[in-house]
Design a protein around this motif. Structure first.
Motif, PDB file in Angstrom:
ATOM      1  N   UNK A   1      -5.633   2.535   0.391  1.00 51.42           N
ATOM      2  CA  UNK A   1      -4.412   2.170  -0.332  1.00 51.42           C
ATOM      3  C   UNK A   1      -3.158   2.706   0.330  1.00 51.42           C
ATOM      4  N   UNK A   2      -3.306   3.695   1.193  1.00 54.90           N
ATOM      5  CA  UNK A   2      -2.138   4.204   1.886  1.00 54.90           C
ATOM      6  C   UNK A   2      -1.623   5.519   1.339  1.00 54.90           C
ATOM      7  N   UNK A   3      -2.297   6.067   0.334  1.00 54.08           N
ATOM      8  CA  UNK A   3      -1.831   7.355  -0.190  1.00 54.08           C
ATOM      9  C   UNK A   3      -2.127   8.467   0.798  1.00 54.08           C
ATOM     10  N   UNK A   4      -3.148   8.255   1.620  1.00 51.83           N
ATOM     11  CA  UNK A   4      -3.542   9.276   2.583  1.00 51.83           C
ATOM     12  C   UNK A   4      -3.573   8.627   3.963  1.00 51.83           C
ATOM     13  N   UNK A   5      -3.018   9.314   4.950  1.00 53.44           N
ATOM     14  CA  UNK A   5      -3.028   8.761   6.289  1.00 53.44           C
ATOM     15  C   UNK A   5      -4.287   9.174   7.027  1.00 53.44           C
ATOM     16  N   UNK A   6      -4.976   8.247   7.690  1.00 50.11           N
ATOM     17  CA  UNK A   6      -6.173   8.625   8.442  1.00 50.11           C
ATOM     18  C   UNK A   6      -5.814   9.418   9.687  1.00 50.11           C
ATOM     19  N   UNK A   7      -6.775  10.209  10.167  1.00 48.00           N
ATOM     20  CA  UNK A   7      -6.539  10.931  11.413  1.00 48.00           C
ATOM     21  C   UNK A   7      -6.639   9.987  12.606  1.00 48.00           C
ATOM     22  N   UNK A   8      -7.540   9.012  12.500  1.00 44.95           N
ATOM     23  CA  UNK A   8      -7.641   8.014  13.559  1.00 44.95           C
ATOM     24  C   UNK A   8      -8.365   6.806  12.981  1.00 44.95           C
ATOM     25  N   UNK A   9      -8.290   5.701  13.712  1.00 45.93           N
ATOM     26  CA  UNK A   9      -8.943   4.503  13.231  1.00 45.93           C
ATOM     27  C   UNK A   9      -7.933   3.510  12.685  1.00 45.93           C
ATOM     28  N   UNK A  10      -8.416   2.320  12.328  1.00 46.33           N
ATOM     29  CA  UNK A  10      -7.499   1.293  11.845  1.00 46.33           C
ATOM     30  C   UNK A  10      -7.993   0.676  10.563  1.00 46.33           C
ATOM     31  N   UNK A  11      -7.036   0.183   9.780  1.00 45.81           N
ATOM     32  CA  UNK A  11      -7.343  -0.523   8.538  1.00 45.81           C
ATOM     33  C   UNK A  11      -6.702  -1.895   8.629  1.00 45.81           C
ATOM     34  N   UNK A  12      -7.516  -2.926   8.366  1.00 41.98           N
ATOM     35  CA  UNK A  12      -6.973  -4.281   8.447  1.00 41.98           C
ATOM     36  C   UNK A  12      -7.129  -4.984   7.113  1.00 41.98           C
ATOM     37  N   UNK A  13      -6.024  -5.524   6.632  1.00 42.51           N
ATOM     38  CA  UNK A  13      -6.012  -6.224   5.355  1.00 42.51           C
ATOM     39  C   UNK A  13      -5.755  -7.698   5.641  1.00 42.51           C
ATOM     40  N   UNK A  14      -6.748  -8.537   5.370  1.00 44.42           N
ATOM     41  CA  UNK A  14      -6.577  -9.959   5.666  1.00 44.42           C
ATOM     42  C   UNK A  14      -6.306 -10.198   7.137  1.00 44.42           C
TER      43      UNK A  14
ATOM     44  N   UNK B   1     -15.506 -12.170  13.687  1.00 43.88           N
ATOM     45  CA  UNK B   1     -15.529 -11.654  12.315  1.00 43.88           C
ATOM     46  C   UNK B   1     -14.164 -11.762  11.672  1.00 43.88           C
ATOM     47  N   UNK B   2     -13.328 -12.717  12.069  1.00 45.81           N
ATOM     48  CA  UNK B   2     -12.021 -12.858  11.431  1.00 45.81           C
ATOM     49  C   UNK B   2     -12.221 -13.472  10.054  1.00 45.81           C
ATOM     50  N   UNK B   3     -11.159 -13.395   9.236  1.00 42.77           N
ATOM     51  CA  UNK B   3     -11.297 -13.926   7.893  1.00 42.77           C
ATOM     52  C   UNK B   3     -11.830 -12.900   6.925  1.00 42.77           C
ATOM     53  N   UNK B   4     -11.972 -11.660   7.370  1.00 42.90           N
ATOM     54  CA  UNK B   4     -12.393 -10.609   6.464  1.00 42.90           C
ATOM     55  C   UNK B   4     -11.240 -10.258   5.530  1.00 42.90           C
ATOM     56  N   UNK B   5     -11.559  -9.975   4.268  1.00 43.18           N
ATOM     57  CA  UNK B   5     -10.510  -9.593   3.326  1.00 43.18           C
ATOM     58  C   UNK B   5     -10.003  -8.202   3.662  1.00 43.18           C
ATOM     59  N   UNK B   6     -10.948  -7.301   3.993  1.00 41.58           N
ATOM     60  CA  UNK B   6     -10.577  -5.921   4.271  1.00 41.58           C
ATOM     61  C   UNK B   6     -11.541  -5.375   5.314  1.00 41.58           C
ATOM     62  N   UNK B   7     -11.015  -4.585   6.228  1.00 35.28           N
ATOM     63  CA  UNK B   7     -11.872  -4.062   7.276  1.00 35.28           C
ATOM     64  C   UNK B   7     -11.351  -2.697   7.727  1.00 35.28           C
ATOM     65  N   UNK B   8     -12.264  -1.779   8.020  1.00 37.45           N
ATOM     66  CA  UNK B   8     -11.840  -0.537   8.666  1.00 37.45           C
ATOM     67  C   UNK B   8     -12.623  -0.406   9.961  1.00 37.45           C
TER      68      UNK B   8
END
Lengths: 328, 251, 291
Positions: free
Chosen positions: B52-65, B1-8
């Motif tokens: 957007x980064x205004x709030x930090x998650x408690x856990x998990x990951x965010x991938x941009x591109x 599933x690479x090539x995603x614009x945005x992923x959580x």
């Protein structure tokens, strides 16, 4: 902000110098040649213009409300005095040292206080100027305490121009330095940095959302501003050969704020008109009764806040706009 | 599933005992037209603020591109191609429309920190901003102060600022919110005309907008993903009906 | 060792007296700033007015100590209500700079009026005979007046805390501080609430100024000179709370007294540095709410 000023700043504006912008310097030349008894007063006005300009940069353009700007003015004044007494009386060197020192102090304090905003920030600016006042008050061996630094030895500029007792050289010295600083402020305000600084004032959240390094930009503006304030303080010490506690403290911060607001915030030339009108008026009126002067200034300030937020220049703009409407 | 614009991946957020985001797995394809819907309090804004980064998650990951940006500040994510608009107009109100857009363009071009030349000397910034304005039909309003504009046009400026960043991923937070129906058609046209290579996630309450615009829809309820699919799948899903009908009975 | 202990007691005692006065003056500022979101730098004017009015009441009108104090507080409270309705209320929605400028203007006016009416020298606080001299507390001797200051302030503080926590008015203030829009939505008349709370805060400031004339000298430049201390108390404690300024006032009161006693060459230097440190660690104050 009026149509006139809005047109020059920004990406669609024009930074070309308009004739009317030379008015202050023509006035200065007129005073030099035709009214030489006013030269000492003129020097003082120029110094406060520079101080007000420095405040306008972070308050008017940067949107940082501070009551502690006298800290940097006073720091520059004392550094210039101590430098002249203990190292060398060369005024240009002293000026440079004072400007750099005030800038470094601004950088150090700004790095710390610009992480806050609102009341906490205002509070911290007050704390800083109070700290410096306390230091100047108690460290008598260096600052002279309540007596201040007297008879600061200032040598001739570039070895050639000695400060004469009529204040001619001092006046020209102030004109040159303040003109250079004015040009610097004007350039910055018209630059992309200046527009971005305005953006941080207008909408802090949005600036973050477009990827701007807001904290760094504010800190840079603060450092430049404090350096200019310190330069103004140094000029005062060098031209009067005296530095006392009155260059620090909340009252001076309040007074320069009044001068700036009187002329008009965020107009560059408000910083010229305000101190000019304030100091000349004070010189005439306050002699009789200083209490009535402060009473008048207080009332005037309240009236300005209620009815004329743009100060004198704001009123002029409104008047001009009305004239234009009458004509068309 | 690479090539995603945005992923959580497994994105969670708790405030004390309150869970506002539970294990959100979200994928946004390049060029996507994706809508995020859900009843009030579902956690949509919280999710966007984490993206957007205004709030930090408690856990998990965010991938941009494909790049992990979970720990990055908002400014860094913008530089990596993430743009957003705000639900309530967040504009430089006392500045002209042109300057509003130019600010973003200048940041992107890296000239916003320059002090020595006049801003007006940087023709490329002004030209690019004017071109964007023209594309959305606001060229005549270039010199107008934002606070003098009608609300609908202000909403457009909100989108323009984000476009000036040339984002690869665009988060639109209720772009038609508060706009009188006469002007909202304009906004919808603008949304339709957005470049096809930008991946767009739109958060909306207005179902007309959602069904007109989105090719995929994610439904968020109480911090969890209820379901995801094409508009017709979502429209037919009984659970979605229950969630919305239930809310309407209460509200 | 015994001398050190004696000095500790002395510092604690005098620091407590100073702190209680600071609290009385600053608590009104904390509540109104938290309630109205208004940066009222002119708060010291009410304290100064309390001091001057009490002096006038005793000196020119011949009132005894307690009635003079009460009259001064009431007059200041009423005058502040007029100011609030006429001027302050117009600026609640204004920006920070406007509020700062307005309150500085007020300070200038007040300072000038004080100079014109009372001259530039500090006021000699007149004390009734039974408050002069020394009193024994815990086996040590302290100035009677300071004991009175501590006792009266403590009683007033207790009444205030009880009043805010138990009465409806107090509940409304707490609600409005917490969420103004919501408070209005449930029908609380915030306009009247603001005015009354403002009056109470100003009256308390007048009380603190008058009672504390012995500790903080009443001079025309009082509002400028003491401004930073009042703001420090409020900022450290946290806006909109009652207990916050209490902590802040004790910190400044005892800390400042200790510094002036042990390191007089540095004066208030350490207090300000400590303030900066606290505000950087917790910008919302010790008991304030994080934004």
């Amino acid at each position: 902000m009026t149509a006139a000023t809005a047109a020059t700043i920004g990406y669609a504006g024009s930074a070309r110098l308009r004739w009317i912008e030379l008015a202050p310097w023509l006035l200065a030349a007129a005073i030099y040649f035709f009214a030489p008894t006013y030269l000492p007063l003129g020097s003082y006005v120029l110094i406060m213009i520079l101080f007000a300009l420095s405040l306008d940069l972070i308050l008017g353009y940067g949107g940082i409300v501070t009551l502690g700007h006298s800290a940097y003015f006073g720091f520059g004044a004392y550094v210039a005095g101590v430098f002249a007494i203990r190292v060398t009386g060369d005024p240009l060197l002293g000026l440079a040292v004072a400007a750099v020192s005030a800038g470094l102090l601004g950088l150090a304090t700004g790095a710390v206080i610009l992480r806050t905003h609102g009341l906490a920030l205002l509070m911290l600016t007050l704390a800083i100027t109070s700290i410096l006042f306390e230091v100047a008050n108690k460290w008598t061996t260096v600052t002279g305490g309540t007596d201040g630094l007297h008879s600061v030895p200032i040598e001739p500029i570039l070895g050639m121009f000695r400060f004469d007792m009529f204040g001619k050289v001092a006046f020209l010295y102030c004109v040159v330095v303040v003109a250079a600083c004015w040009w610097l402020v004007r350039t910055i305000v018209h630059s992309p940095f200046g527009v971005a600084l305005a953006g941080t004032r207008e909408n802090d959240v949005r600036m973050h959302a477009i990827g701007a390094p807001v904290y760094r930009r504010r800190l840079a503006a603060y450092t430049i501003s404090t350096s200019l304030a310190g330069t103004a303080g140094a000029l005062l010490t060098q031209t009067t050969q005296f530095a006392g506690l009155s260059v620090l403290g909340v009252e001076l911060s309040g007074e320069v704020l009044v001068m700036l607001v009187l002329g008009g915030v965020r107009r560059i030339y408000g910083a010229f008109v305000g101190p000019g009108v304030y100091i000349v008026a004070k010189d005439y009126l306050a002699k009789q009764s200083p209490e009535y002067w402060y009473l008048g200034i207080g009332i005037l300030l309240i009236l300005i806040v209620m009815f004329a937020r743009g100060g004198i220049l704001g009123l002029l703009d409104r008047g001009l706009a009305r004239l234009k409407r009458v004509r068309t | 599933m690479s090539g995603l614009a945005l992923e959580t991946r497994a994105l969670c957020k708790t405030f004390g005992g309150l869970t506002v985001a539970a294990n959100i797995e979200f994928r946004l394809e390049p060029g996507a037209r994706h809508a995020l819907i859900g009843p009030n309090g579902a956690g949509k804004t919280t999710f966007v603020n984490m993206l957007t980064g205004r709030l930090a998650p408690s856990s998990g990951r965010i991938l941009l591109g494909g790049e992990d940006v979970t720990g990055l500040a908002p400014e860094a994510r913008v530089k990596r191609g993430l743009g957003r608009t705000f639900q309530i107009n967040t504009l430089f109100r006392d500045m002209s429309v042109l300057d509003n857009v130019a600010l973003g363009v200048a940041e992107r071009l890296g000239i916003a920190g320059r002090m020595w030349r006049a801003a007006s000397a940087y023709r490329e910034v002004r030209d690019e901003a004017m071109e964007l304005l023209a594309r959305l039909g606001l060229a005549d309003d270039a010199g107008v102060r934002v606070l003098d504009l009608p609300y609908g046009k202000q909403r457009l400026v909100e989108i323009l600022i984000a476009l000036g960043l040339k984002p690869k991923v665009l988060l639109l937070d209720e772009p038609a919110a508060g706009v009188p129906s006469l002007e909202s058609e304009r906004i919808l046209e603008v949304l339709d005309s957005l470049p096809g290579d930008i991946a767009i996630l739109i958060i909306e309450h207005d179902m007309d907008v959602v069904f007109r615009f989105a090719k995929r829809i994610t439904v968020l309820v109480q911090g969890e993903v209820l379901c995801e699919g094409t508009p017709s799948e979502i429209a037919a899903d009984r659970r979605v009906h229950e969630v919305y009908l239930g809310e309407r009975q209460h509200g | 060792m015994d001398a050190f202990l004696a000095s500790l007691f002395s510092i604690a005692f005098h620091g407590l007296a100073y702190g209680m006065i600071l609290y009385a003056i600053s608590v009104g500022l904390s509540v109104t700033m938290g309630l109205m979101g208004f940066v009222n730098l002119a708060h010291g004017v009410f304290a100064m007015a309390g001091g001057y009015l009490m002096y006038t009441a005793m000196d020119r009108l011949g009132l005894p100590w307690l009635p003079a104090l009460v009259v001064a507080c009431i007059v200041v409270a009423l005058a502040s209500m007029v100011l609030e309705r006429l001027l302050y209320a117009r600026l609640y929605k204004a920006g920070e700079l406007e509020q700062v400028l307005f309150t500085i203007g007020l300070i200038f006016v007040a300072v000038a009026l004080a100079r014109l009416a009372y001259g530039t020298l500090p006021l000699a606080a007149p004390l009734p005979d039974y408050m002069k001299g020394q009193t024994e507390v815990f086996g040590r001797s302290f100035p009677t007046y300071r004991v009175v200051v501590i006792a009266v302030s403590a009683v007033l503080t207790a009444i205030l805390w009880f009043g805010v926590e138990r009465t409806r008015w107090g509940a409304m203030v707490r609600a409005a501080v917490d969420n103004r829009a919501m408070a209005q939505a449930v029908g609380i008349n915030t306009g009247v609430l603001f005015t009354l709370t403002f009056a109470l805060g100003s009256g308390l400031a007048a009380f603190g100024g008058a009672l504390g004339a012995d500790l903080i000298a009443i001079t025309p430049t009082y509002p400028f000179e003491q401004l930073v201390y009042f703001l420090v108390v409020v900022a450290i404690g946290g806006l909109g709370t009652l207990r916050g300024p209490f902590l802040g006032a004790l910190f400044i009161g005892i800390g400042d007294t200790a510094c002036k006693y042990w390191v007089p060459e540095f004066g208030a230097f350490f207090i300000f540095v400590a303030t900066m440190a606290i505000l950087l660690w917790r910008p919302q104050g010790l008991l304030g709410r994080a934004q």
